[in-house]
Every structure is written in structure tokens, then in C-alpha cells.
Design a protein around this motif. Structure first.
Motif, PDB file in Angstrom:
ATOM      1  N   MET A 238       0.335  -1.251  -0.092  1.00 25.09           N
ATOM      2  CA  MET A 238       0.161  -0.113   0.392  1.00 25.09           C
ATOM      3  C   MET A 238       0.700   1.026   0.283  1.00 25.09           C
ATOM      4  O   MET A 238       1.404   2.067   0.507  1.00 25.09           O
TER       5      MET A 238
ATOM      6  N   PHE B  62       0.223   5.309   0.444  1.00 21.92           N
ATOM      7  CA  PHE B  62      -0.701   5.797   1.559  1.00 21.92           C
ATOM      8  C   PHE B  62      -0.357   7.409   1.306  1.00 21.92           C
ATOM      9  O   PHE B  62       0.079   7.908   0.419  1.00 21.92           O
TER      10      PHE B  62
ATOM     11  N   GLN C  84      -0.971  10.217   3.023  1.00 15.45           N
ATOM     12  CA  GLN C  84       0.147  11.072   4.013  1.00 15.45           C
ATOM     13  C   GLN C  84       0.979  10.115   3.949  1.00 15.45           C
ATOM     14  O   GLN C  84       1.294   9.071   3.184  1.00 15.45           O
ATOM     15  N   ASP C  85       2.558  11.244   4.321  1.00 14.59           N
ATOM     16  CA  ASP C  85       3.453  10.763   4.195  1.00 14.59           C
ATOM     17  C   ASP C  85       3.792   9.211   5.093  1.00 14.59           C
ATOM     18  O   ASP C  85       3.958  10.029   6.316  1.00 14.59           O
ATOM     19  N   ALA C  86       4.433   8.004   4.473  1.00 11.57           N
ATOM     20  CA  ALA C  86       4.403   7.474   5.900  1.00 11.57           C
ATOM     21  C   ALA C  86       5.659   6.632   6.008  1.00 11.57           C
ATOM     22  O   ALA C  86       5.739   5.843   6.111  1.00 11.57           O
ATOM     23  N   LEU C  87       6.783   7.737   5.491  1.00  7.15           N
ATOM     24  CA  LEU C  87       8.023   7.088   5.253  1.00  7.15           C
ATOM     25  C   LEU C  87       8.727   7.359   6.778  1.00  7.15           C
ATOM     26  O   LEU C  87       7.846   8.098   7.818  1.00  7.15           O
ATOM     27  N   LEU C  88       9.482   5.875   7.346  1.00 12.20           N
ATOM     28  CA  LEU C  88       9.985   6.386   8.858  1.00 12.20           C
ATOM     29  C   LEU C  88      10.655   7.803   8.720  1.00 12.20           C
ATOM     30  O   LEU C  88      11.791   7.542   8.475  1.00 12.20           O
TER      31      LEU C  88
END
Lengths: 268, 261
Positions: A87, A89, A91-95
Motif C-alpha cells: 500500500m 498512503f 500521507q507521508d508514511a516514511l520513517l
């Protein structure tokens, strides 16, 4: 029958979703969704906000249970997230504490791939996403468009059968979005993954897809499926075609009423 | 003038050192002027040079080192324990709704009690010396760590957890790769606050009863009207606080560079 089974990458059968907590009025988000997607197909779902598009995507990914109905990936029912789906997303879903390389390798490492192999694979997808030279950068050092490319690369790195995209370019400015759309097409043509894209941008859906599924709002239902017969490979020129405009118009007319009432709801 | 301002406001290490030196010189100058012309009673205020001399005397006589050993050993033993306990309790509160609802309010109540006021009681229980200092410092400095740990763990971006789940991460994997790294800078800033509180706690503990330590020495100097020695120990304490604060701030920046840009 065996043939049909092998060509359907994803089949969604009678999915209903009702949100509700004890003592509170329930909300029907999705009603009787039936949808099949063939191997290698690029399908988009468009609909007014509040039509449950994102909810459906989360059910397919296994993040959310359906109230009833079943989702099958290559014939096997989905009960939880798995590496056959990935998936991206909105929104920004990076660590933020991991470098680009470690972010792209993240799904592989979680899945148990040895670090060195995961890094090697990650480098391949970083290159494919046009981010070579940025592998040791951190997300906060990248632009919004680059970050979203990392998100796409991270999803593709686990080699999913199905790529799920939840309004991936919604947060980007118009120019960046156009570029990202054509880059997504390039990547898709190279990787041959099956893609299901959620978007509220009708032109984006038409430009990218083999088929556009129009959702009605509250509860979300499949209103119409519209095949997009525009020739491939497509470039941005295709957006100036008469046929392109006609398709966008057609879809817009299908959802116009609901978009208007959603806007009115938001104002109220 | 222009280029000097550009330099002093700049991001370089030399500039930050220069800023600090400039500040220190101003404060010392003001202090000197105040002690020479305004507060001339030497019982109330002594000039900086007298304080430096008193500090040297304490160093030469060995009293400084005896006191330093007493204070630093108690803090060095108690502070790590406070960190471990604070993080542990914060973790428990963040992961169990039941604990958060039952133990949480009790801890909040305890936190609003000035724990240092209980110091005489601890001394009555544990006697003068290391044990009572150890307990007072631990209890007093544990709260900021506990609170920031719980807040940090609960503040984790939902979308990051969801992305991790989307890769079929186990609960443990989500904890180690998302929740914990996200909470870490919160925990460090809690530790930074706790360090300042630990220094308050050790001085209070030593005021109430001890045979050695900075608090003991400050109290003794005060009672014999030796203002120079009193201020000398206060300055040593100030340096200790500053060094800790700078260290934890540096650690926080290192562990979470994305929060500072």
C-alpha cells in the motif's frame, strides 16, 4: 474456470462495511461491493469524498476487517496484511529516522529478508524510481514528490502482486502530480504489477487506468465501470485527446451530483 | 559591526562558543561592578575573584573532592536507576489501558506533591548518607522521564504504524521499528529535565542530613557566613547542570535530526 482463476489477481465479493460502536449510531460505509481485477490491470476508483474508497482499500490490504463479504488475492481469501499486497498512503508514511535506502528496504526486512539482500533490492527500486544518489538521504531532506516516490519504491520492493495506491499524489502540487503520474505509468509498465488506485482526480484516473470504477457516496457502491480504451503507452499528450476529454466528462457527470451534495454537507 | 553580528548569530561551533564567552564575561563584569559599588557588605555578596580563590582553597584542601565524591556517586547511582524505572513505568502505562486508568492518576497526584518535602522522612527511615540520597534523587527525577516516555509512545504517528502493519509487521516489530524510535527523542528530553531535578534533589537531601556533599558544604558555608565558599559550590553545581543539559540536548539532536529542520 481454471483460466478465470489464474487471470483474476483480485476479486472482491459482496463486501459490506458498517462502522459502529455500542451506543452510537452506525455508519454504513460500503454496500455490496463486487469487483474483479485482472492480472496486470490498472484500475482506478473515483468517487466523492466519503464514498468509502479508502475504507475499501484498507479492507483489501487487510488492515481493516469487512463486516461481511470476502476479498480474494489470486483466489486466496485475505485475513490480514501480506506481502502479496503493498500500500502507498496519501500521507507521508516514511520513517523519518531511516535513510531512503532503509525505508525502501523496510518491508523486506520486516518480512525476514537478510539485510544485505534487502539493501541490494532496495537499490534497484531506488534507481527505478529515479532516486539514485539519494539513497543515504533522510526523508526530511527530500521534496514532497521525492518522498512519495520513495513510498512507491518501498511498496514495489516487496514484489507485491497488487499495488494499492490511496490518493498517492493528492498532497502534491499540480505540476509535480503530472510528472509523478507519468512516472508511475513508466514504473508500472516495467514492473507489470496489478494496480488499484484510489483518487478523486478524474483526469488522473482516466490517464492512468485500463478501467475506472465510479463509486456513489454514502454508502459507497459501485455505480458504473468505465473501460478506458486509450492506446498505450500513454504520455501526457493523451490528455489533449478528444476521447480523453469525453471520458473525463462522462465520469464527472456520473459523480457530479454526489460531489455537490458532499460539498454541501461539509459546509453545513 | 555588521560582519560581527553575522558571525555571532551564525551556526558555527566557534560562534556558539563566542556567544557563551560573551555572556559569561557580561555576567562576571556585572557581578564585579555590583559587588564593588552596590552591595559592599561581604556577607551578602563577594566579587567573582574571591569566589575563584575560595574554590581553589577547597580544591587544595581536598574538601572539594570529598564533597564531589559524595554527591556525584549518589547521583551517578540513582540517576540511571531513575531512567530505567521511568522508562519502564512509562512503557507500562502506554501499553496497558488498565494501568493508565488506575496507576496513572495516582502517579499524577504523587507528581504534584513536592516530593522533596518528604526528604526528612526518608532520612528518618534510611539514615544519613548514601541510601537516603539515593532514594530521594530517584523518586524526584523519575517523573519527567515517566511522563515523556508515555506521551512519546502514545504520540506515534498512526499512519507510520499503519504502514508498518501493512507490511505484516508483528506487534513487537511495530514496537521496535516504529513506536520506540518515535518516542526516543521524547524520552531524552524527559531525561534532560530529570537531570536538573536530580541536582535539586541531591542538594535538598544533603541539606537535611549528610556528612559530605555539595549540599552539605553549601549549608556549612552558609552557617559560617562564608559567602565565597558557598558561591563556589553553587558554581560547581551550575557547571554540572549545564554539562548534563548540553549533553542531553546534543543526544536529542543526534537521535532525531528530523525534528530540528
Amino acid at each position: 474456470m481454471a483460466n478465470a482463476k489464474s487471470t483474476n489477481a483480485l476479486s472482491i465479493e459482496g463486501i459490506n462495511k458498517v462502522f459502529g460502536r455500542p451506543g452510537k449510531p452506525t455508519v454504513e460505509a460500503l454496500r455490496n461491493i463486487d469487483l474483479t481485477i485482472k492480472e496486470g490491470e490498472f484500475v482506478s476508483i473515483v468517487g466523492a469524498s466519503g464514498s468509502g474508497k479508502s475504507t475499501l482499500l484498507r479492507i483489501i490490504d487487510g488492515l481493516l476487517p469487512a463486516t461481511s463479504g470476502v476479498v480474494k488475492v489470486s483466489g486466496a481469501p485475505v485475513t490480514k496484511p501480506g506481502s502479496d499486497r503493498a500500500m502507498v498512503f496519501q500521507q507521508d508514511a516514511l520513517l523519518p529516522w531511516k535513510s531512503v535506502r532503509d525505508n525502501v528496504a523496510y518491508g523486506l526486512v520486516i518480512g525476514g529478508t537478510p539485510k544485505r539482500d534487502a539493501h541490494a533490492t532496495a537499490m534497484r527500486f531506488i534507481e527505478m524510481a529515479g532516486l539514485k544518489g539519494f539513497e543515504h538521504h533522510y526523508p526530511h531532506q527530500l521534496s514532497g514528490g521525492m518522498r512519495q516516490r520513495v513510498n512507491v519504491a518501498r511498496a514495489l520492493a516487496v514484489n507485491p502482486r497488487i499495488l494499492l495506491l490511496d490518493e498517492p499524489f493528492a498532497a502534491l502540487d499540480a505540476q509535480t502530480r503530472e510528472i509523478m503520474q507519468s512516472e508511475l505509468l513508466n514504473i508500472w509498465q516495467k514492473s507489470k504489477t496489478t494496480v488499484l488506485l484510489i483518487t478523486h482526480q478524474i483526469d488522473e484516473a482516466v490517464y492512468l487506468s485500463d478501467r475506472v470504477v465510479v463509486f456513489s457516496a454514502r454508502p459507497g457502491q459501485v455505480r458504473e465501470e468505465i473501460p478506458i480504451p486509450l492506446p498505450r503507452p500513454r504520455d501526457l499528450e493523451v490528455k489533449r485527446h478528444e476521447a480523453f476529454g469525453a471520458l473525463v466528462d462522462k465520469i464527472w457527470h456520473l459523480i457530479e451530483h454526489e460531489v455537490r451534495s458532499a460539498v454541501a454537507d461539509n459546509r453545513a | 559591526m555588521r560582519s560581527f553580528m553575522d558571525f555571532i548569530e551564525g551556526p558555527t561551533r566557534t560562534a556558539s562558543l563566542a556567544r557563551f564567552m560573551l555572556c559569561a564575561i557580561c555576567v562576571l563584569g556585572l557581578w564585579q561592578v555590583l559587588a564593588t559599588y552596590v552591595v559592599t557588605n561581604r556577607l551578602l555578596l563577594v566579587p567573582p575573584m574571591d569566589v575563584a580563590r575560595a574554590l581553589r582553597t577547597e580544591g587544595v584542601s581536598g574538601a572539594l573532592w570529598t564533597n564531589a565524591l559524595a554527591t556525584v556517586s549518589a547521583v551517578a547511582a540513582a540517576f540511571p536507576i531513575a531512567v530505567v524505572l521511568g522508562v519502564g513505568i512509562g512503557l507500562a502505562l502506554a501499553s496497558s489501558r488498565f494501568l493508565a486508568l488506575t496507576v496513572g492518576p495516582m502517579l499524577t497526584a504523587l507528581n504534584s506533591v513536592p516530593v522533596v518535602a518528604l526528604a526528612p522522612l526518608f532520612i528518618a527511615w534510611l539514615g544519613l548518607g548514601f541510601a537516603s540520597k539515593f532514594v530521594i534523587v530517584t523518586i524526584f527525577s523519575i517523573f519527567p522521564i515517566l511522563v515523556t516516555t508515555e506521551v512519546g509512545l502514545k504520540a506515534t504517528d498512526k499512519i507510520l504504524v499503519e504502514a508498518s502493519r501493512s507490511f505484516n509487521a508483528s506487534r513487537w516489530q511495530i514496537f521496535t521499528t516504529v513506536t520506540l524510535p518515535f518516542a526516543l527523542p521524547f524520552v531524552i528530553s524527559g531525561i534532560r529535565v530529570a537531570w536538573a531535578r536530580a541536582l535539586v534533589a541531591i542538594i535538598v537531601a544533603e541539606f537535611f542530613g549528610s556528612f559530605a556533599g555539595f549540599g552539605f558544604a553549601i549549608l556549612a558555608a552558609g552557617q559560617s557566613f562564608d559567602t565565597a565558599t558557598l558561591l563556589a559550590y553553587v558554581i560547581v553545581l551550575g557547571v554540572l547542570g549545564l554539562v548534563g543539559s548540553i549533553f542531553f540536548e546534543w543526544l536529542e539532536r543526534r537521535l532525531a535530526p528530523w525534528r530540528h529542520e
